[in-house]
Write an enzyme that holds these catalytic residues in place. Structure first.
Site, short mmCIF file in Angstrom:
data_model
loop_
_atom_site.label_atom_id
_atom_site.label_comp_id
_atom_site.label_asym_id
_atom_site.label_seq_id
_atom_site.Cartn_x
_atom_site.Cartn_y
_atom_site.Cartn_z
N ASN A 284 9.04 -2.09 -3.37
CA ASN A 284 9.38 -2.87 -2.14
C ASN A 284 8.92 -4.32 -2.57
O ASN A 284 9.12 -4.84 -2.77
CB ASN A 284 8.54 -3.05 -0.88
CG ASN A 284 8.63 -4.09 -0.02
OD1 ASN A 284 10.18 -4.28 -0.03
ND2 ASN A 284 7.46 -4.18 0.84
N LYS B 227 11.43 -6.94 -1.60
CA LYS B 227 10.92 -8.23 -0.77
C LYS B 227 12.22 -9.18 -1.17
O LYS B 227 13.62 -8.60 -1.33
CB LYS B 227 9.20 -8.22 -1.06
CG LYS B 227 8.20 -7.68 -0.56
CD LYS B 227 6.74 -8.16 -0.52
CE LYS B 227 5.88 -7.10 -0.84
NZ LYS B 227 4.54 -7.39 0.23
N HIS C 171 6.82 -3.51 8.29
CA HIS C 171 6.48 -3.76 7.63
C HIS C 171 5.23 -4.72 8.37
O HIS C 171 5.99 -5.74 8.80
CB HIS C 171 7.01 -4.33 6.32
CG HIS C 171 6.39 -4.52 5.09
ND1 HIS C 171 5.66 -5.98 4.72
CD2 HIS C 171 5.81 -4.32 3.87
CE1 HIS C 171 4.80 -5.65 4.07
NE2 HIS C 171 5.09 -4.67 3.11
N GLU D 33 5.14 -7.77 7.26
CA GLU D 33 5.93 -8.53 7.61
C GLU D 33 6.78 -9.14 7.82
O GLU D 33 6.74 -10.36 8.96
CB GLU D 33 6.31 -9.00 5.71
CG GLU D 33 4.92 -9.76 4.96
CD GLU D 33 5.44 -9.16 3.15
OE1 GLU D 33 6.06 -8.75 2.78
OE2 GLU D 33 4.35 -8.88 2.86
N GLU E 140 -0.50 0.88 4.92
CA GLU E 140 -0.75 -0.33 4.55
C GLU E 140 -1.65 -1.13 4.93
O GLU E 140 -1.29 -1.92 6.00
CB GLU E 140 0.99 -1.23 4.31
CG GLU E 140 2.00 -0.30 3.48
CD GLU E 140 3.04 -1.36 2.67
OE1 GLU E 140 3.15 -0.75 1.46
OE2 GLU E 140 3.36 -1.72 3.64
N GLY F 246 -0.65 -7.89 -0.98
CA GLY F 246 -0.26 -9.29 -1.97
C GLY F 246 -1.26 -9.85 -2.33
O GLY F 246 -1.15 -10.87 -2.45
N SER G 182 -1.90 -3.71 -2.99
CA SER G 182 -2.08 -4.13 -4.60
C SER G 182 -2.29 -2.45 -5.43
O SER G 182 -2.63 -2.80 -5.78
CB SER G 182 -3.13 -4.94 -4.37
OG SER G 182 -3.00 -5.55 -3.73
C1 PEP Z 1 4.23 -3.79 0.23
O1 PEP Z 1 4.31 -5.66 0.56
O2 PEP Z 1 4.57 -3.00 0.55
C2 PEP Z 1 3.08 -3.63 -0.56
C3 PEP Z 1 1.90 -2.90 -0.99
O3 PEP Z 1 3.04 -4.96 -1.42
P1 PEP Z 1 1.60 -4.93 -3.28
O4 PEP Z 1 1.88 -4.04 -3.44
O5 PEP Z 1 2.23 -6.63 -3.43
O6 PEP Z 1 0.66 -5.33 -2.24
#
Ligand code: PEP
Length: 263
Positions: free
Chosen positions: A13, A15, A99, A101, A171, A177, A217
Site C-alpha cells: 500500500n 498510500k 483503510h 486512514e 490492521e 506506520g 508495521s
Molecule cells: C497500511 O497502511 O496498510 C500499513 C500496514 O502501513 P505500515 O506497514 O506502514 O504500518
C-alpha cells in the site's frame, strides 16, 4: 486451518507516496529482486494516477495491480471520485476499502465499506477489506467484539456467492506506520476470529478459502513469524513496500513459510 485452500497475498500500500515517474524504475527493480513464487500473489496498491504506468511497466502478470479506494457511487456528478467501473476498465485486480486512514479522513463507515466492496465485486475485482481496533479499544478488551462487528457490517452488503472473492486485512490502528507490531499471537487471535465470523455466516468451505492478511508495521524482520501463523495468509504492507529491496524480502518470507524453493 489448512492454508492450501487459499492464496497467500503480499500487497503493498503505497498510500500517497512515490511519484508517477518513479513507478517504472521501482517496477523494474522489484521484478529483478522478487523471488519467483507459485504460491504467493504479489499486488501493488498505488495511487490512481500511477495505475496505467504501473500496468505498462510490469510487462507480465507476476504482479497484480491494486488501488487504494473506490467511490460509493456508480457514475455522474461526483467531482474527484473514481468509480469501480473505471478501475475495472484499467484491469485493476485488488482495491483496498475501509483503510483506517479513509475511515479517519473521509469518514467511511462500516456500511460504506461493505457497499464499496460490493461495487468492486460486481465489476470482478477483489476488495481488500480493512478492519482494526484503536489502542483504546485494545486496552479496554474490546478488540474481538469490535472486529466481529466490523466484519459482519461489511459482509452485510456482500452477496453470499461473492464472499470467497473478498480479502480481509486485519490492521490494528495502533500498529499502522508506528513501528509497533501486533505479536504473532495477538494477530493470530484476531485473524482466527475473522475466519470464525465468516464461517458462522457463510459456512466452513467459504471461510477456509478467504485470504486474511495482517497489516501494521510488517517488515522483513517480523514477516516470517507473522506469516507462520495458521490464519495469517499474507500481509498488507505500507512503509516497507516503498523500497523494492525490503518488499521483496517480505515476499521471500512467504516462500520460506511455505517451504517453496527460492530463485
Ligand atoms: C497500511 O497502511 O496498510 C500499513 C500496514 O502501513 P505500515 O506497514 O506502514 O504500518
Amino acid at each position: 486451518m489448512n492454508k492450501k485452500y487459499r492464496k497467500a497475498i503480499i500487497a503493498g500500500n503505497w498510500k500517497m507516496n512515490l511519484l508517477p515517474s518513479q513507478v517504472k524504475p521501482y517496477a523494474e527493480e522489484l521484478r529483478n529482486l522478487m523471488p519467483k513464487s507459485k504460491t504467493c500473489e504479489v499486488a501493488l496498491c498505488v495511487p490512481f494516477t500511477h495505475i496505467s504506468t504501473l500496468r505498462r511497466s510490469l510487462k507480465d502478470n507476476r504482479i497484480a495491480i491494486g488501488a487504494q479506494d473506490v467511490s460509493l457511487y456508480e457514475k455522474g456528478a461526483y467531482t474527484g471520485e473514481i468509480s469501480a467501473e473505471m478501475l475495472a476498465d484499467l484491469n485493476v485486480n485488488y482495491v483496498i476499502v475501509g483503510h483506517s486512514e479513509c475511515r479517519q479522513y473521509h469518514g467511511d463507515t462500516d456500511i460504506d465499506v461493505g457497499r464499496k466492496a460490493a461495487a468492486l465485486l460486481e465489476k470482478g475485482m477483489s476488495p481488500i477489506i480493512c478492519v482494526g481496533e484503536s489502542l483504546d479499544q485494545r486496552e479496554r478488551g474490546l478488540t474481538v467484539d469490535h472486529i466481529r462487528y466490523q466484519v459482519l457490517a461489511a459482509m452485510s452488503s456482500i452477496p453470499e456467492e461473492k464472499v470467497r472473492q473478498c480479502v480481509i486485512a486485519y490492521e490494528p490502528i495502533w500498529a499502522i506506520g508506528t513501528g509497533k507490531t501486533a505479536t504473532p499471537e495477538e494477530a493470530q487471535e484476531v485473524c482466527e476470529t475473522i475466519r470464525a465470523v465468516i464461517r458462522s455466516k457463510s459456512g466452513a468451505r467459504t471461510a477456509r478459502s478467504v485470504s486474511i492478511l495482517y497489516g501494521g508495521s510488517m517488515n522483513s524482520s517480523n514477516a516470517f513469524e507473522l506469516l507462520s501463523m495458521p490464519d495469517i495468509d499474507g500481509g498488507l504492507i505500507g512503509g516497507a513496500s516503498l523500497k523494492p529491496s525490503e518488499f521483496s524480502k517480505i515476499i521471500g518470507a512467504v516462500a520460506e513459510v511455505t517451504g517453496e524453493e527460492q530463485k
